[in-house]
Scaffold this active site. Sequence first.
Site, PDB file in Angstrom:
ATOM      1  N   PHE A 125       6.540  98.252  42.149  1.00  0.00           N
ATOM      2  CA  PHE A 125       7.389  97.978  43.308  1.00  0.00           C
ATOM      3  C   PHE A 125       8.283  96.770  43.092  1.00  0.00           C
ATOM      4  O   PHE A 125       9.327  96.647  43.725  1.00  0.00           O
ATOM      5  CB  PHE A 125       6.537  97.821  44.579  1.00  0.00           C
ATOM      6  CG  PHE A 125       5.931  96.459  44.754  1.00  0.00           C
ATOM      7  CD1 PHE A 125       6.573  95.511  45.543  1.00  0.00           C
ATOM      8  CD2 PHE A 125       4.733  96.127  44.140  1.00  0.00           C
ATOM      9  CE1 PHE A 125       6.016  94.245  45.709  1.00  0.00           C
ATOM     10  CE2 PHE A 125       4.175  94.873  44.300  1.00  0.00           C
ATOM     11  CZ  PHE A 125       4.817  93.924  45.083  1.00  0.00           C
ATOM     12  N   THR A 126       7.937  95.890  42.162  1.00  0.00           N
ATOM     13  CA  THR A 126       8.761  94.695  41.944  1.00  0.00           C
ATOM     14  C   THR A 126      10.151  95.035  41.419  1.00  0.00           C
ATOM     15  O   THR A 126      11.058  94.211  41.505  1.00  0.00           O
ATOM     16  CB  THR A 126       8.073  93.693  40.993  1.00  0.00           C
ATOM     17  OG1 THR A 126       7.862  94.302  39.730  1.00  0.00           O
ATOM     18  CG2 THR A 126       6.747  93.212  41.570  1.00  0.00           C
TER      19      THR A 126
END
Length: 146
Positions: free
Chosen positions: A79-80
């Site tokens: 998700f980063t």
Amino acid sequence: MIALLQRVIKASVEIEGKKVSEIGRGIVVFIGIEKEDAEKDAQYLANKIVNLRIFEDKNGKMNLSVKDVGGEIMVVSEFTLAGDCKKGNRPSFDRAMPPEEAETIYRYFVDALKKRGIPVKEGVFRSYMHVSLVNEGPVTFILKAV
């Protein structure tokens, strides 16, 4: 969707000291899913990744796909990749899709890769992982669904 691809000679994922997945030659795909992403974006990236010619032919030219070289794909949710670092020193993850929704798109993406006949391994969605890889080249690409 954002995909960071690394051409590798090997890669593995460990969780709490236990190896949960590994591949030989192929591509590691770190995939970030954003709020507006849909199945069409997963289909687009799956098709692009399987057919992207990033492996050398006998003349040393990037002319072969992972399919052509009999390679494997490892997918790792990250998700980063949806993080925004423009303001301040702490990334904002406002663009990231909530995990419950993102997992559905992630699963669709993995299935789309598998349907194209490539051996696919995975990390574990929403887990803290140690990813080890040997990048061949180095060769790294960033793809974004259009």
